[in-house]
Design a protein around this motif. Sequence first.
Motif, PDB file in Angstrom:
ATOM      1  N   ALA A  48       0.574  -1.263  -0.359  1.00  0.00           N
ATOM      2  CA  ALA A  48       0.916  -0.056   0.254  1.00  0.00           C
ATOM      3  C   ALA A  48       1.253   1.686  -0.260  1.00  0.00           C
ATOM      4  O   ALA A  48      -0.080   1.999  -0.725  1.00  0.00           O
ATOM      5  N   ILE A  49       1.648   1.495   1.033  1.00  0.00           N
ATOM      6  CA  ILE A  49       3.072   2.030   1.147  1.00  0.00           C
ATOM      7  C   ILE A  49       3.234   2.705  -0.654  1.00  0.00           C
ATOM      8  O   ILE A  49       3.645   4.386  -1.542  1.00  0.00           O
ATOM      9  N   PHE A  50       3.552   1.539  -1.397  1.00  0.00           N
ATOM     10  CA  PHE A  50       4.345   1.849  -3.084  1.00  0.00           C
ATOM     11  C   PHE A  50       3.095   2.137  -3.613  1.00  0.00           C
ATOM     12  O   PHE A  50       3.007   3.155  -3.849  1.00  0.00           O
ATOM     13  N   LEU A  82       1.557   6.790  -6.744  1.00  0.00           N
ATOM     14  CA  LEU A  82       0.223   7.149  -6.756  1.00  0.00           C
ATOM     15  C   LEU A  82       0.201   8.923  -7.008  1.00  0.00           C
ATOM     16  O   LEU A  82       0.450   9.354  -7.789  1.00  0.00           O
ATOM     17  N   SER A  83       1.505   9.514  -5.291  1.00  0.00           N
ATOM     18  CA  SER A  83       0.913  10.596  -5.647  1.00  0.00           C
ATOM     19  C   SER A  83       2.543  11.203  -6.281  1.00  0.00           C
ATOM     20  O   SER A  83       2.144  12.702  -6.571  1.00  0.00           O
ATOM     21  N   VAL A 132      -5.798   5.676   1.558  1.00  0.00           N
ATOM     22  CA  VAL A 132      -5.650   5.787  -0.054  1.00  0.00           C
ATOM     23  C   VAL A 132      -6.335   6.539  -0.578  1.00  0.00           C
ATOM     24  O   VAL A 132      -6.048   7.653  -1.316  1.00  0.00           O
ATOM     25  N   PHE A 133      -7.346   5.949  -0.049  1.00  0.00           N
ATOM     26  CA  PHE A 133      -8.938   6.026  -1.337  1.00  0.00           C
ATOM     27  C   PHE A 133      -9.905   7.317  -0.881  1.00  0.00           C
ATOM     28  O   PHE A 133     -10.511   8.294  -1.624  1.00  0.00           O
ATOM     29  N   LEU A 134      -9.976   7.566   0.150  1.00  0.00           N
ATOM     30  CA  LEU A 134     -10.932   8.577   0.749  1.00  0.00           C
ATOM     31  C   LEU A 134     -10.311  10.074   1.503  1.00  0.00           C
ATOM     32  O   LEU A 134     -10.248  10.849   1.093  1.00  0.00           O
ATOM     33  N   MET A 135      -8.794   9.799   0.952  1.00  0.00           N
ATOM     34  CA  MET A 135      -8.043  10.619   1.884  1.00  0.00           C
ATOM     35  C   MET A 135      -8.269  11.869   0.578  1.00  0.00           C
ATOM     36  O   MET A 135      -8.197  12.752   0.680  1.00  0.00           O
ATOM     37  N   PRO A 136      -7.784  11.379  -0.571  1.00  0.00           N
ATOM     38  CA  PRO A 136      -7.426  12.447  -1.258  1.00  0.00           C
ATOM     39  C   PRO A 136      -8.931  12.829  -2.196  1.00  0.00           C
ATOM     40  O   PRO A 136      -8.959  14.572  -1.858  1.00  0.00           O
TER      41      PRO A 136
END
Lengths: 981, 213
Positions: free
Chosen positions: A963-965, A970-971, B167-171
């Motif tokens: 998940a971190i990767f 993504l970022s 990951v999905f909600l924060m953005p």
Amino acid sequence: MGTMLRVFLLLLSLLSITAPAFSLYEDQVGLADWHQKYIGKVKDAVFHTQKTGRKRVVVSTEENVIASLDLRHGEIFWRHVLGPNDAIDGIDIAMGKYVITLSSEGSILRAWNLPDGQMVWEAFLQGPHSSKSSLLVPASLKVDKDNVILAFGKGCLHAVSGIHGEILWKKDLEAESFEIQHMIQTSGSDLIHLVGFVGSSQFDSYTIDAKSGELLKHDSAAIPGGYSGQASLVSSSTLVVMDSAGSTVTTISFQDGKVTFSQTPVSTLIEDFVGKAKLLALKLEGVFAVKTGTHTTFVRVTVEGKLEVVDKINHATAVSDVLEISENRQAFAFVHRRSNGIDLTVKLGADWNHDLLKESIKMDQERGSVQKVYINNYIRTDRSHGFRALIVMEDHSLLLVQQGAVVWSREDALASVIDVKTSELPVEKKGVSVAKVEESLFEWLQGHVLKLKGTLMLASPDDMAAIQSLRLKASGKSKMTRDHNGFRKLLIVLTKAGKVFALHTGDGRIVWSRLLNSLRQSETCENPTGLNLFPWHVPHHHALDENPSALVVSRCGPSDDALGLLSFVDTYTGKELSSSSLDHSVVQVIPLPFMDSTEQRLHLLIDASGQAHLYPKTSDALGVFRPELTNVYWYSVEAETGIIKGYALKEKASDDYSFDTRGIWSIVFPSESEKIIKTSTRKLNEVVHTQAKVVADQDAMFKYISKNLLFVATVAPKASGDIGSSTPEESWLIVYLIDTITGRILHRMTHHGAQGPVEAVVSENWVIYHYFNLRAHKYEMSVIEIYDQSRADNKDVWKLILGKHNLTSPVSSYSRPEIMTRSQSYFFTHSVKSIAVTSTAKGITSKQLLIGTVGDQVLALDKRFLDPRRSVNPTQAEKEEGIIPLTDSLPIIPQSYITHALKVEGLRGIETVPAKLESTTLIFAYGVDLFFTRFAPSRTYDSLTEDFSYALLLLTIVALVAAIFITWILSEKKELRDKWR
Amino acid sequence: MASIARWRPALLILLLQFFLLVRSPVLAISPGSVDGYTINGRIKIPVAKGFGAPVKISNVKVILNGGQNVTFLRPDGYFSFHNVPAGTHLIEVSATGYFFSPVRVDVSARFPGKVQAALTENRRGLTELVLEPLREEYYYEIREPFSIMSLVKSPMGLMIGFMLVVVFLMPKLMENMDPEEMKRAQEEMRNQGIPSLSNFLQPAAAAATARSG
């Protein structure tokens, strides 16, 4: 975001407290616990091999057990443990499908279905007075198409229907104290002969019609020379008895209404005869057996009534009953022991010179002398007769012998455990690494994936089996070395047979067993009985290469003044290091907290005359002991007279190692109103973590902790019987807490309308006892907690600052602090056989009570349920402390039975041993069965459970890293997009 | 029958009727010999519908007065105690898998044959000595069948769930934020010298601050 985190934490904490303290999944059975079934020393056995199908032998035992055993493997098909007062006097098989038992001195006759052990009927036989009992199941006696079972008991002969258990007729023999010897059915007729004795000098014979119960004939005559209680039937009309002096054999012939006697001195039969002769129970046509010393002589009675010696065996011999192998051919067996085995001889009754079978059977261990033999025959493929013999040995073991070998054996001494102690296993030696990697990483992972499947309920039955075996393998629980958690130990068990066993706590297997020579019957010691086990030599870290040893204390008879015996046993090998017979009796053994220079523990043995003897008898031990002489106190409880006395040692010794004692206090209970029924003390090795107990509102209470606390329960003499024998008005129970150093009664409490039996347990600063409340007609459990008031002032901060506290004053057994007690009573549903309390290494873990219920299960009950401070509406602060709102009865949660779905039949005791791991305690419950388990009273807070899924942990970590990767990538992308924008 | 009706728990009569009906040789209490009475009763175990194997009737024990007498059941479930003196007695039933209340049984000496029985747990009187279990007992924890919820509720599941939320909600949350406010927040962060990882993981940065705050 913050709230989310809080919710997460809350969920986590919730998850950790929802499960009950003890709970087991069904697939976890057998991981930490084991259960063994026994039957006890066999008293009587009947074979059932005629029909095709499962061959079995039905046995009755001294532990009041009736069981059906598999003849091939010795396993138990079915088993029933009768009540403690329901001793079995006779068993037989009737009509090929029922097992008939006569019990309770001939007053209860029961029929059990042979294949499954279901009770079919029960008949209650009544009579005017108690007497010996006898059971006869005639093979071919029918009354109205119904098989008749004849039972003699309580001075009456009963004929009972074999199908329904109805009493067909009853014949009162009217003779006071008629002791039945034999019940004989003359073959081919309906006549039943009863022969027996009245007193020690009169012979009686009755002839009764089995169909109607009519008394046809009664003869009686005085026996010249008296009667010793031993008789042997040699034919349907001849009885041989031994006289009371054991020197003359009297042949009684009671044919045709005439009773004739002829006497023969034993010395004419056996040359160089001295001492007392005994008749062996042998039911062989025309032959009886006389035992003199170590010799056994077989004597034939000729038709004319003359006696002639047929055979003489120079060994102690056990003789079997007669077996009808074919028409008019009777076989019987006798067994005697050799140096490393036994000799089995089967002979035809008619032909002495010819042996049907003569076998020598080797035995790999010492089992003592042969006590009983039962034989059974089978037809070999070449149509000749083969024999199998069931042998009961001195160590209560049961062997099946066939074709010269022991087919199976059962160690049934373990059904009569007297005392249990534990011994540590040897430390792992350097160089032999047990923890070496035994499997590759792949295998390890595979195993964990399997486990994961199991926890996710995705596993197939095959997988489940694989998981189970993996678990057993992985735990390494049956290794013969010490483990870090202290789960692996040896249970040293002393049994009634005089045999000592070492059982491994991992799987319950017998590591070694030893029939102690000092505990075997001998000329000097007729009836040795084991009393206690004590750790004698427990090597410390600097002497770990030495083996530890245990002390077995026993005495030569059941009475208090019988001479004592000591025996020392190596707990690793089972070797009897040494033994000694003492010149004094043993009433009480006090293990002292001292050791001599060789690390042998000092023990003080108190004899019946009140003298104290120090062991080991070395000057070294004496040197250690002498300075401590004035600090040794003990007490004695005389339940019959109602006196409790405290003693100290006198300085002046009569002999180097024995000391005179002086009484220092005594408490006399009025015998007309109180009778002592129970005393209980704290376990000597119990560890208490802290004296202070923090209660609600940041307050503290100080527990009164004394090793010298004695709990005594007395009841009204009228109410000392069973439940139902007294009314609430005339019964009361008084409990005392007594300090055994000063004799001070710390607390006394009366329960009106209550009676025994009382079971009690003392631990830390509390006592919990179980008794019967006659008013509510329910069992009750009460708790008394004792607090030290003299230290209560220490809570004042100012006093602490000014130094006016007494925290530094030493805790002394001589001081008489002010105490405060609190108590409370709760209803409890079941009768209780035994109560114990969990014990842990440091005493930090909260305690649970272990209650052995009448259903032979062991229930774990949190001590918090028996808190005297429970109230109907606890305050918020009290709730936080863990006080449960008051209920009138104690809860029984099925999941907290530590024996789960098993029963420890005939439960007698529960022993708890702390493991090294603070959260865990080891529990051993014994009775006819043995049960062992590991138990964490407050759950295993200090280690991961065996079920912990490492695979799931790994998976989560992998998922997190992934998940971190992903988020990182993504970022990055997003950032790039932003820059382009 | 009027006089019988006045006998409150006229168990004997009731059972006599029972006896006549089913022709079974059972009476609750029958006067025995001089020194005792007989208590007869029956145990009814419903066919197991819940867990585990059905209890074998041969393994059921009936215990009088805490072990004074122990008896077993006949195939039809009947049991009896013989030679019981007059008084108030306690009968317990031991059957693995079932919880039976102990029963208080009064055997009267004055009125031979009169008997009263009551369950001690709930004080319910019995008109005839037919004992039934109060409840079934299951000695094991039941493994929850596999469900997504159990996985989600486990600590690991919660962690993963938390990650997913971040990951999905924060953005999404970030998008709804005012861009200027966002800029200010980022500015602040840089000034505070947050570890460099937060530079890469900008969506996660908010979470990091939430954790530290």
